[in-house]
Scaffold this active site. Structure first.
Site, PDB file in Angstrom:
ATOM      1  N   CYS A 190       0.977  -1.215  -0.102  1.00 42.78           N
ATOM      2  CA  CYS A 190       0.037   0.067   0.135  1.00 42.78           C
ATOM      3  C   CYS A 190       1.014   1.174   0.012  1.00 42.78           C
ATOM      4  O   CYS A 190       2.171   1.188  -0.193  1.00 42.78           O
ATOM      5  CB  CYS A 190      -1.113   0.101   1.143  1.00 42.78           C
ATOM      6  SG  CYS A 190      -0.394   0.176   2.868  1.00 42.78           S
ATOM      7  N   CYS A 224      -4.483  -0.794  -1.877  1.00 44.53           N
ATOM      8  CA  CYS A 224      -5.018   0.566  -2.072  1.00 44.53           C
ATOM      9  C   CYS A 224      -4.943   0.950  -3.535  1.00 44.53           C
ATOM     10  O   CYS A 224      -4.218   0.481  -4.144  1.00 44.53           O
ATOM     11  CB  CYS A 224      -4.487   1.522  -1.103  1.00 44.53           C
ATOM     12  SG  CYS A 224      -2.937   2.122  -1.509  1.00 44.53           S
ATOM     13  N   CYS A 231       2.430   0.930  -8.667  1.00 46.66           N
ATOM     14  CA  CYS A 231       3.197  -0.197  -8.191  1.00 46.66           C
ATOM     15  C   CYS A 231       4.244  -0.251  -9.198  1.00 46.66           C
ATOM     16  O   CYS A 231       4.031  -0.452 -10.341  1.00 46.66           O
ATOM     17  CB  CYS A 231       2.277  -1.434  -8.217  1.00 46.66           C
ATOM     18  SG  CYS A 231       2.855  -2.902  -7.708  1.00 46.66           S
TER      19      CYS A 231
END
Length: 144
Positions: free
Chosen positions: A15, A87, A94
């Protein structure tokens, strides 16, 4: 290592801050299947583990002494069977994990963004903890 000498599948929960959702997911998967998976959590911009995260996990009888916020950069070259973002911001930002087998996205609201009294914020943290636990259990049933 497992009895057959094979490594356990590795799971990374990711996250933004590694302060709440990914920490909860790590502890909950460790609780339900730590003997089957090696579980790690990290954040894109790690902060301090939120005290309310610790509180709601301990309320559920879960261990928290090992929790520590970690950054994702040192982990990028490592192999993970599953990289699971928890999230939307982490999903959108990412990094690429070239050695990851699967990448999943489980979006949960950010309990740290909750407003109000401490009790009102705790209610949100508990709700998110319970939603993550339900998702972890459903995922484990799929993998059984």
């Amino acid at each position: 290592m497992t009895q057959q000498g094979l490594r356990k599948p590795r799971v990374l929960f990711l996250c933004t801050g590694n302060t709440a959702r990914s920490q909860m997911a790590q502890v909950l998967l460790e609780q339900h299947a730590g003997e089957r998976y090696e579980v790690i959590s990290a954040g894109l911009e790690p902060g301090e583990v939120n005290p309310l995260t610790v509180r709601v996990l301990e309320e559920a009888g879960l261990p928290t002494a090992h929790l520590q916020s970690k950054g994702v950069k040192p982990l990028i070259a490592e192999h993970f069977t599953f990289v699971i973002t928890v999230c939307d911001r982490a999903e959108q930002n990412c990094p690429i994990f070239p050695s990851a087998t699967y990448r999943l996205h489980w979006p949960f609201q950010d309990p740290a963004a909750a407003q109000g009294s401490e009790e009102e914020r705790l209610t949100v943290f508990r709700q998110v903890r319970d939603e993550i636990e339900a998702q972890v259990q459903a995922w484990l049933r799929e993998r059984a």
